[in-house]
Design a protein around this motif. Structure first.
Motif, PDB file in Angstrom:
ATOM      1  N   TYR A 418     -29.038   4.609 -12.894  1.00 47.83           N
ATOM      2  CA  TYR A 418     -30.589   5.659 -13.705  1.00 47.83           C
ATOM      3  C   TYR A 418     -30.454   5.098 -15.531  1.00 47.83           C
ATOM      4  CZ  TYR A 418     -30.838   6.558  -8.458  1.00 47.83           C
ATOM      5  OH  TYR A 418     -30.335   7.283  -7.484  1.00 47.83           O
ATOM      6  N   VAL A 419     -31.704   4.454 -15.726  1.00 49.59           N
ATOM      7  CA  VAL A 419     -31.549   4.078 -17.070  1.00 49.59           C
ATOM      8  C   VAL A 419     -31.804   5.249 -18.157  1.00 49.59           C
ATOM      9  CG1 VAL A 419     -32.424   3.115 -19.172  1.00 49.59           C
ATOM     10  CG2 VAL A 419     -32.527   1.609 -17.306  1.00 49.59           C
ATOM     11  N   ASP A 420     -32.622   6.098 -17.705  1.00 49.58           N
ATOM     12  CA  ASP A 420     -32.959   7.545 -18.418  1.00 49.58           C
ATOM     13  C   ASP A 420     -32.161   8.494 -17.861  1.00 49.58           C
ATOM     14  OD1 ASP A 420     -34.258   6.274 -20.392  1.00 49.58           O
ATOM     15  OD2 ASP A 420     -35.736   6.612 -18.652  1.00 49.58           O
ATOM     16  N   ASP A 421     -30.751   8.652 -16.885  1.00 49.01           N
ATOM     17  CA  ASP A 421     -29.797   9.570 -15.838  1.00 49.01           C
ATOM     18  C   ASP A 421     -29.259  10.523 -17.170  1.00 49.01           C
ATOM     19  OD1 ASP A 421     -28.505  10.845 -14.537  1.00 49.01           O
ATOM     20  OD2 ASP A 421     -28.294   9.318 -13.326  1.00 49.01           O
ATOM     21  N   GLU A 443     -30.437  -1.306 -11.748  1.00 51.91           N
ATOM     22  CA  GLU A 443     -30.730   0.066 -12.249  1.00 51.91           C
ATOM     23  C   GLU A 443     -32.710  -0.318 -12.295  1.00 51.91           C
ATOM     24  OE1 GLU A 443     -28.183   0.091 -16.754  1.00 51.91           O
ATOM     25  OE2 GLU A 443     -29.970  -1.502 -16.437  1.00 51.91           O
ATOM     26  N   THR A 444     -32.721   0.887 -12.824  1.00 52.70           N
ATOM     27  CA  THR A 444     -34.127   1.254 -13.074  1.00 52.70           C
ATOM     28  C   THR A 444     -34.230   2.308 -13.925  1.00 52.70           C
ATOM     29  OG1 THR A 444     -35.977   1.723 -12.125  1.00 52.70           O
ATOM     30  CG2 THR A 444     -34.219   3.040 -10.686  1.00 52.70           C
ATOM     31  N   ASN A 445     -35.090   3.011 -14.050  1.00 53.37           N
ATOM     32  CA  ASN A 445     -35.896   3.433 -15.553  1.00 53.37           C
ATOM     33  C   ASN A 445     -36.437   4.402 -14.983  1.00 53.37           C
ATOM     34  OD1 ASN A 445     -38.118   1.615 -15.632  1.00 53.37           O
ATOM     35  ND2 ASN A 445     -37.282   1.379 -18.193  1.00 53.37           N
ATOM     36  N   VAL A 459     -34.492   4.138  -2.688  1.00 53.88           N
ATOM     37  CA  VAL A 459     -33.039   4.020  -3.164  1.00 53.88           C
ATOM     38  C   VAL A 459     -32.040   3.443  -1.980  1.00 53.88           C
ATOM     39  CG1 VAL A 459     -31.321   5.173  -4.268  1.00 53.88           C
ATOM     40  CG2 VAL A 459     -32.787   5.837  -4.489  1.00 53.88           C
ATOM     41  N   LEU A 460     -32.425   3.952  -1.017  1.00 55.81           N
ATOM     42  CA  LEU A 460     -32.079   3.004   0.363  1.00 55.81           C
ATOM     43  C   LEU A 460     -31.937   1.710   0.546  1.00 55.81           C
ATOM     44  CD1 LEU A 460     -31.477   6.578   2.271  1.00 55.81           C
ATOM     45  CD2 LEU A 460     -29.805   5.341   0.967  1.00 55.81           C
ATOM     46  N   GLN A 461     -33.189   1.460   0.278  1.00 52.96           N
ATOM     47  CA  GLN A 461     -33.967   0.321   0.318  1.00 52.96           C
ATOM     48  C   GLN A 461     -33.505  -0.753  -0.663  1.00 52.96           C
ATOM     49  OE1 GLN A 461     -35.727  -1.055   3.038  1.00 52.96           O
ATOM     50  NE2 GLN A 461     -34.837  -2.844   2.679  1.00 52.96           N
ATOM     51  N   GLN A 462     -33.040  -0.399  -1.763  1.00 54.01           N
ATOM     52  CA  GLN A 462     -32.511  -1.256  -2.377  1.00 54.01           C
ATOM     53  C   GLN A 462     -30.941  -1.600  -2.490  1.00 54.01           C
ATOM     54  OE1 GLN A 462     -33.968  -3.453  -5.355  1.00 54.01           O
ATOM     55  NE2 GLN A 462     -35.825  -2.325  -5.411  1.00 54.01           N
ATOM     56  N   LEU A 463     -30.322   0.138  -2.185  1.00 52.03           N
ATOM     57  CA  LEU A 463     -28.880  -0.345  -1.904  1.00 52.03           C
ATOM     58  C   LEU A 463     -28.300  -1.122  -0.390  1.00 52.03           C
ATOM     59  CD1 LEU A 463     -27.347   3.471  -2.504  1.00 52.03           C
ATOM     60  CD2 LEU A 463     -26.626   1.472  -3.834  1.00 52.03           C
ATOM     61  N   PHE A 464     -29.123  -1.531   0.286  1.00 59.06           N
ATOM     62  CA  PHE A 464     -29.063  -1.904   1.455  1.00 59.06           C
ATOM     63  C   PHE A 464     -29.377  -3.533   1.416  1.00 59.06           C
ATOM     64  CE2 PHE A 464     -29.292   2.272   3.476  1.00 59.06           C
ATOM     65  CZ  PHE A 464     -28.507   2.150   3.888  1.00 59.06           C
ATOM     66  N   ASN A 465     -30.405  -3.385   0.431  1.00 58.17           N
ATOM     67  CA  ASN A 465     -30.803  -5.351  -0.260  1.00 58.17           C
ATOM     68  C   ASN A 465     -29.651  -5.928  -1.041  1.00 58.17           C
ATOM     69  OD1 ASN A 465     -33.624  -4.952   0.891  1.00 58.17           O
ATOM     70  ND2 ASN A 465     -34.271  -4.900  -1.257  1.00 58.17           N
TER      71      ASN A 465
END
Length: 472
Positions: A418-421, A443-445, A459-465
């Motif tokens: 996360y860019v703004d973590d 990576e996302t903001n 989040v999980l969809q992006q990870l599994f992708n």
């Protein structure tokens, strides 16, 4: 090259196993294991680890029919590693990872890190019979390197008799769970099939001074954004602070037995790192201000929500070892890095022994920081103050990471960053992603650190992708 110490890892001893069905077609198994407290002394003191396993549950159609337990037990494990350090796991049926993981044919293991949850949890009372030096020695064994050893011991127990890839498992690290994952990749990559991370690309090349130098400006910016959304809270926070200073001599008793100081009030900014954090803090400030306006004092009902922001009294390790997780090897002591770095930042005059005035501007909140005053304002922490100061000065820590091993890593790593973590600096996260061979990053903001809870499906969809898709 420096690397963590290697110790023989005997299989954990399974002490108990009890299963029950849960709503949502789940079979939950509660497991306890015995492992060495110190793997350098495997025949010495032991600790108990607690875990819950989630599998798909199907009731047999007729009496005598077999169920799916054998099939479920043969499915690959994914082990969830909670953030913190210092927090145990929720029940699997309440966790956003469980059902998506089961759908993808994993069985899910949620293992409480040693010293947390129900894994011989650390507390002032259980350490009371030890001297300060003995407390320090015990607590030094609660970092991520020994959590990795615990995981390996449990893996060897649960997957006994399996060979090749069937003897490996996947891990999923949220936040500090990612620190554990990086130590795992450094120490025992042979036990891993794949690694998932959310907000967990640990700054493996950085110490606590560097981490807080990078993070504190982000925290200050979040305070500015908070006051831009709730400008009335500039005055409200000052009114509450002035009440604490002028009416109560700088301390207000809290329902749990701790005390509220101006400094402790401002630590609720830790919530700014998550989705909904601004509104939660505003609601708390509004309750406190309403109590002052209505009664002229802070009523119990207005004070109680404050204690939920940083539950250090029930999660001792979070406070006492937070800076130690950034100590990768001998020659460096954290020495209360948040306090030292914060005192140098112009937005945090309240960290110094100076008189505060509304003319100085808004009171900025802190973030995921641990300060010496925490061990004076929390009743449980106050009993471990001496040990905390010794740990802060300790400079002979063992190595947590093997940078050379990470650079030649062969285990696939899929990370959401996360860019703004506000907790994990994104520049340091990119540095780690570049170091660890085979890392793919989403990576996302538009997400914050707690996106696994707040935006789990995305989040999980992006990870599994990242795992299943290809780039051509």
């Amino acid at each position: 090259m420096p690397h963590p110490k290697q110790h023989p890892i005997p299989p954990a001893t399974l002490l108990s196993s009890a299963s029950h069905p849960a709503p949502g077609q789940l079979l939950i198994t509660e497991l306890t294991f015995r492992v060495p407290l110190d793997y350098a002394q495997p025949d010495g003191q032991h600790v108990t680890l607690f875990a819950r396993r989630a599998q798909k549950y199907t009731r047999p159609l007729t009496k005598g029919d077999g169920d799916e337990s054998d099939e479920e037990n043969s499915k690959p494990y994914i082990v969830y590693l909670e953030g913190g350090p210092g927090f145990g796991n929720r029940a699997p049926q309440d966790h956003p990872l469980t059902r998506p993981a089961l759908t993808r044919s994993y069985q899910v293991l949620m293992l409480d890190h040693r010293g947390t949850g129900m894994s011989t949890p650390v507390g002032a009372e259980m350490l009371a019979h030890k001297s300060t030096d003995e407390q320090v020695e015990y607590l030094k064994l609660m970092r991520q390197d020994n959590t990795v050893r615990d995981c390996e011991a449990v893996r060897k127990c649960l997957l006994e008799g399996h060979k090749g890839d069937e003897a490996k498992w996947s891990i999923f690290g949220q936040s500090y769970g990612g620190f554990v994952a990086m130590s795992y990749l450094s120490m025992h990559p042979e036990g891993l099939k794949e690694v998932y991370l959310t907000g967990g690309l640990a700054p493996v090349k950085r110490n606590a001074d560097e981490v807080y130098t990078a993070v504190l400006p982000r925290v200050a910016k979040r305070s500015e954004e908070y006051y831009a959304k709730f400008p009335e809270d500039v005055k409200n926070v000052w009114d509450i602070a002035n009440y604490i200073i002028e009416k109560k001599g700088g301390k207000v008793a809290l329902p749990s037995g701790g005390v509220l100081t101006v400094a402790r009030l401002l630590t609720i900014g830790i919530a700014f790192g998550g989705h909904g954090g601004f509104d939660g803090v505003h609601s708390t400030i509004l309750q406190l201000k309403n109590s002052l306006d209505t009664f002229g004092f802070l009523a119990r009902a207005s004070l109680a929500p404050l204690e939920s922001y940083t539950p250090f009294d029930t999660n001792i390790i979070y406070a006492i070892l937070h800076e130690a997780i950034y100590c990768n090897g001998p020659g460096y002591a954290s020495n209360w890095a948040s306090q030292r770095i914060g005192e140098q930042h112009p937005s945090y005059p309240w960290l110094k022994e100076t008189k505060l005035s509304p003319s100085d501007g808004p009171l900025y909140f802190s973030g995921e920081n641990i300060f010496p005053f925490d061990f004076e304002t929390y009743p449980e922490l106050s009993e471990l103050r001496a040990a905390a100061h010794k740990l802060a000065k300790f400079d002979q820590w063992e190595y947590l990471y093997d940078l050379e091993q990470l650079s030649r890593n062969e285990v696939p790593v899929y990370a959401a960053s996360y860019v703004d973590d506000m907790y994990v600096d994104s520049d340091f996260a990119r540095e780690t992603a570049r170091l660890v061979k085979g890392t793919k990053v989403f990576e996302t903001n538009v997400m914050y650190h707690n996106a696994l809870r707040a935006k789990a499906d995305e989040v999980l969809q992006q990870l599994f992708n990242l795992r299943d898709d290809v780039m051509d």
